[in-house]
Design an enzyme around this catalytic site. Structure first.
Site, PDB file in Angstrom:
ATOM      1  N   HIS A 136     -20.896 -59.967  40.613  1.00  0.00           N
ATOM      2  CA  HIS A 136     -20.994 -59.560  40.893  1.00  0.00           C
ATOM      3  C   HIS A 136     -20.894 -57.777  40.348  1.00  0.00           C
ATOM      4  O   HIS A 136     -19.563 -57.413  40.360  1.00  0.00           O
ATOM      5  CB  HIS A 136     -20.152 -59.329  42.425  1.00  0.00           C
ATOM      6  N   LEU A 139     -18.651 -69.492  52.877  1.00  0.00           N
ATOM      7  CA  LEU A 139     -18.757 -70.694  53.893  1.00  0.00           C
ATOM      8  C   LEU A 139     -17.155 -70.748  54.970  1.00  0.00           C
ATOM      9  O   LEU A 139     -16.840 -70.776  55.429  1.00  0.00           O
ATOM     10  CB  LEU A 139     -18.386 -72.122  53.464  1.00  0.00           C
ATOM     11  N   ARG A 140     -16.145 -69.456  54.026  1.00  0.00           N
ATOM     12  CA  ARG A 140     -15.053 -69.208  54.821  1.00  0.00           C
ATOM     13  C   ARG A 140     -13.836 -70.216  54.778  1.00  0.00           C
ATOM     14  O   ARG A 140     -12.381 -70.003  55.189  1.00  0.00           O
ATOM     15  CB  ARG A 140     -15.046 -68.432  56.346  1.00  0.00           C
ATOM     16  N   GLY A 158     -20.835 -56.629  54.743  1.00  0.00           N
ATOM     17  CA  GLY A 158     -21.824 -58.921  54.829  1.00  0.00           C
ATOM     18  C   GLY A 158     -22.629 -59.395  56.417  1.00  0.00           C
ATOM     19  O   GLY A 158     -21.844 -58.255  57.209  1.00  0.00           O
ATOM     20  N   HIS A 202     -25.974 -68.874  47.000  1.00  0.00           N
ATOM     21  CA  HIS A 202     -24.926 -67.439  46.881  1.00  0.00           C
ATOM     22  C   HIS A 202     -24.405 -67.736  48.277  1.00  0.00           C
ATOM     23  O   HIS A 202     -24.647 -67.339  49.694  1.00  0.00           O
ATOM     24  CB  HIS A 202     -25.461 -66.548  46.761  1.00  0.00           C
ATOM     25  N   ASP A 216     -26.318 -65.393  50.295  1.00  0.00           N
ATOM     26  CA  ASP A 216     -24.907 -64.044  50.260  1.00  0.00           C
ATOM     27  C   ASP A 216     -25.019 -63.808  51.813  1.00  0.00           C
ATOM     28  O   ASP A 216     -24.301 -62.864  52.529  1.00  0.00           O
ATOM     29  CB  ASP A 216     -25.426 -62.401  49.845  1.00  0.00           C
ATOM     30  N   ASP A 260     -17.203 -63.652  42.941  1.00  0.00           N
ATOM     31  CA  ASP A 260     -17.667 -62.286  43.776  1.00  0.00           C
ATOM     32  C   ASP A 260     -17.113 -61.985  44.976  1.00  0.00           C
ATOM     33  O   ASP A 260     -16.239 -62.458  45.628  1.00  0.00           O
ATOM     34  CB  ASP A 260     -19.230 -63.314  44.486  1.00  0.00           C
TER      35      ASP A 260
HETATM   36 ZN   LIG Z   1     -20.817 -59.651  46.669  1.00  0.00          ZN
END
Ligand SMILES: [Zn+2]
Length: 422
Positions: free
Chosen positions: A174, A56-57, A319, A53, A300, A147
């Site tokens: 999620h 990496l954007r 996050g 999880h 995450d 997610d």
């Molecule tokens: Zn999530």
């Protein structure tokens, strides 16, 4: 030009000191000479860590992270494989986008980057994405997840489970009932009442997990539950596993260590989804991880640009970055239980994902995907020293045990002396 490495005096998983010879990308038999010798006195060798999880954007938010910077952060954290979540821009909901991410991972060459495909088109929760096309693409997607969003529609969730069953794929959920978390800012409880912030109740997670384990049982398909965060979720999972449901679950390092009390600082670095919970939830999660009700630790890792994080709590994106601190946090929680750490952070995630060549026992002939850790070292976390392009770590200034000294991907070092090789 491939080099060979002799790792001298290393303790494999906390066992007696031995020498590990790496040649031609694999762990070689017996002793012998090598091009390079690494003095590993006091170091512990683990199979390379595998993260199910990671965000990496890329594509879309390269200001927060790229496949390359995230791969470097992963290697420095002891990882040799990461699974990249689909909530990029554009969303990874087609063969084209997952192949792009996969290709970028190969070009970076620091860890194996395995794309996760979206379950629904645009993560919108209305129609199934091209799951089959992503599965048969060069990226060979096996895990699908929306997610960031929950697949809230039970009919769509059922169809997704049915669809991936044909190729033994997995839906990673999620778990968040959106109607119960509208406007939520933190865990719903005593602290949220005191701070006057809208709460994210534990039942919003537990209700979706309960529904989904029943759907997975009904369909006979595989469900993976992302970032389990409550004691009640553990009980639902325990029940489902006892019934033989094909469900696996992950917990993040931050949910094993941090609590909702940190929200009282109003520092958005502690804002995360699902939110930090109570101390009794943390205790239950730790016990479930040891027991195996929770199968794995997953980071995450969620990098965010400064403007999305250093603002008022209400406007901050949820996050935390996590790849470079995951093993130290787990070490601080579990202590030097190397067998357990290898199982929860390498072998089990590789097994769940069906990822060959990772999470092996480092015996002769296995691919040399491994990491060397100095358990006696202590490190004060400095956000400016992270390789991730983002700085949103909740551990700034915290002293954590364990330093990742070296990481090898198929016999080639990606990290040496605690520094990225490229
Ligand atoms: Zn999530």
């Amino acid at each position: 030009m491939t080099s060979s490495y002799l790792i001298k005096g290393v303790s494999v998983l906390g066992g007696d000191r031995t020498d590990l010879l790496i040649r031609d990308g694999v762990v070689a038999d017996g002793g012998g000479t090598a091009d390079e010798t690494i003095d590993a006195d006091g170091l512990v060798a683990l199979p390379g860590l595998v993260d199910l999880h990671t965000h990496l954007r890329e594509p879309g938010r390269e200001d927060a992270e790229t496949v390359e910077t995230g791969s470097r952060a992963a290697a420095l954290g002891g990882y040799t494989a990461v699974f990249a979540m689909a909530n990029t821009s554009p969303v990874a909901d087609t063969a084209g986008v997952v192949e792009q991410v996969w290709r970028l991972g190969r070009e970076a060459g620091l860890v194996d980057v395995l794309p996760i495909g979206a379950v629904t088109v645009g993560l919108a929760g209305r129609q199934l994405a091209e799951l089959g096309a992503m599965a048969t693409s060069a990226a060979g997607v096996r895990i699908f997840s929306d997610d960031g969003h929950c697949v809230a529609d039970p009919r769509l969730m059922r169809r997704a489970l049915e669809y991936v069953k044909a190729f033994d794929g997995i839906i990673a959920q999620h778990a968040e009932e959106p109607r119960l978390t509208e406007g939520a800012q933190m865990h719903e409880g005593e602290v949220s009442t005191r701070l006057g912030l809208t709460g994210w109740p534990a039942v919003a997670e537990e209700a979706i997990i309960a529904r989904d384990v029943l759907l997975a049982e009904h369909v006979g398909s595989r469900l993976h539950v992302c970032h389990v965060s409550t004691a009640g979720s553990v009980e639902v999972l325990r029940h489902a596993k006892a019934r033989g449901v094909r469900v696996t679950a992950e917990v993040t390092p931050h949910h094993l260590l941090l609590t909702d009390e940190l929200a009282a600082s109003y520092d958005p670095v502690f804002k995360v989804n699902p939110p930090l919970r109570t101390a009794s939830d943390v205790t239950a999660l730790r016990e479930a991880l040891v027991e195996g009700v929770i199968d794995i630790v997953a980071t995450d890792h969620a990098p965010h640009a400064v403007e999305d994080k250093e603002c008022e709590w209400a406007y901050a994106r949820p996050g935390m970055v996590g790849l470079e601190t995951a093993l130290p946090v787990v070490l601080s929680v579990l202590g030097e239980q190397w067998e357990l750490i290898a199982e929860r952070m390498s072998r089990a995630p590789a097994r769940i994902a069906g990822l060959a060549g990772h999470g092996t026992d480092l015996s002769a002939g296995t691919p040399a995907n491994l990491t060397l850790v100095d358990p006696s070292a202590r490190r004060v976390v400095d956000p400016a020293g992270l390789a991730s392009r983002s700085r949103n770590t909740p551990y700034a200034g915290t002293t954590l045990p364990g330093r990742i000294v070296a990481t090898f991907l198929r016999g080639e070092p990606t990290v040496l002396d605690g520094k990225a090789v490229k």
